[in-house]
Design an enzyme around this catalytic site. Sequence first.
Site, short mmCIF file in Angstrom:
data_model
loop_
_atom_site.label_atom_id
_atom_site.label_comp_id
_atom_site.label_asym_id
_atom_site.label_seq_id
_atom_site.Cartn_x
_atom_site.Cartn_y
_atom_site.Cartn_z
N LYS A 1 0.81 -1.22 0.00
CA LYS A 1 0.00 0.00 0.00
C LYS A 1 0.85 1.27 0.00
CE LYS A 1 -4.10 -2.04 2.12
NZ LYS A 1 -5.11 -1.94 3.20
N GLY B 1 -14.61 -7.77 10.51
CA GLY B 1 -13.83 -7.26 9.40
C GLY B 1 -14.59 -7.15 8.09
N ASP C 1 -9.86 2.75 2.43
CA ASP C 1 -9.84 2.09 3.74
C ASP C 1 -10.30 3.03 4.85
OD1 ASP C 1 -8.95 -0.41 2.90
OD2 ASP C 1 -6.83 0.08 3.20
N MET D 1 -10.14 -6.28 11.86
CA MET D 1 -10.14 -6.12 10.41
C MET D 1 -10.08 -7.45 9.67
SD MET D 1 -7.81 -2.83 9.51
CE MET D 1 -7.98 -1.25 10.34
#
Length: 295
Positions: free
Chosen positions: A70, A258, A106, A235
């Site tokens: 990421k 999650g 996110d 998560m």
Amino acid sequence: MMQPEKILGLIGRNIAYSRSPLIHNTACDLLALPYVYTIFNIASADLIEPAIAGARALGIAGLNVTTPYKTTVVPFLDELSPEAASIGAVNTIVNNNGHLAGYNTDIAGFAAPLRPYAQRIKGNPVSVFGNGGAALAAIEAFRIFFHPCCVYLFVRDSAKASAMLENYVHRDIVTLCLIEELFSGESGAIAKIQRSLVIVNATPIGTAGRQNETETSILPLDTELLHPDHIVYDMVYNPLFTPLIKAAKASGAATISGIEMLLGQAARSFELWTGKEMPLEQVRAVLINNLLSSP
């Protein structure tokens, strides 16, 4: 049969387990959209630059990015949205005629299921476990939407976490803590957990079939520290009821699975790529059925 005109996908490492193809292909089928979503497993970070160049050259319409890339993808994009720039992490890429824009869905995806608790969270400490892009997204979501007094970030490697936070503009709200101090019974670390209103697992610990020699526990913390005033947010989405979620329920704590973040971030990515709203409840039903039927 409609032929796919546009390719979407997920880049990451060891991602065969991902339910993102199920989510996005289900949504595209329900809306009769000419897209197909697939997985691109990238074995090492040095392959990210050519992978992004390939996506640009091949006209891949959009990508999700997951662990551990990421932050790695950021230098190879043409533009970052404000929320992606704020934490230096991207989980969604949109290809507009060769111009690659990075987003972080996110943050909003994490925040959505916490909104009913907003007034309780304000002014209270929260704890996050993890030192990757998902942990940063949680920290930024807390800062933007919920205004805790501080975020305790529990990590195994303080040097790695410090490097992660180096370019985070709002790092002053974060207090670094070592997970080992919890398991060794250090009173200060234990007190931080007990004072925290929300406890977030932003690590892969607890994922079905993923335990290894560096993750000696299927839990990120001693669950005897949990109490009914906690809100426990895991998560991890597979299994649907993780060891942490089960322990939290047993303690009387409120829990967030999650799948809520998974669906929240996916819906926003889907909208960025297609311009359409994801049929969320229909997709949720398919996802839950899949997870419950998994071995």
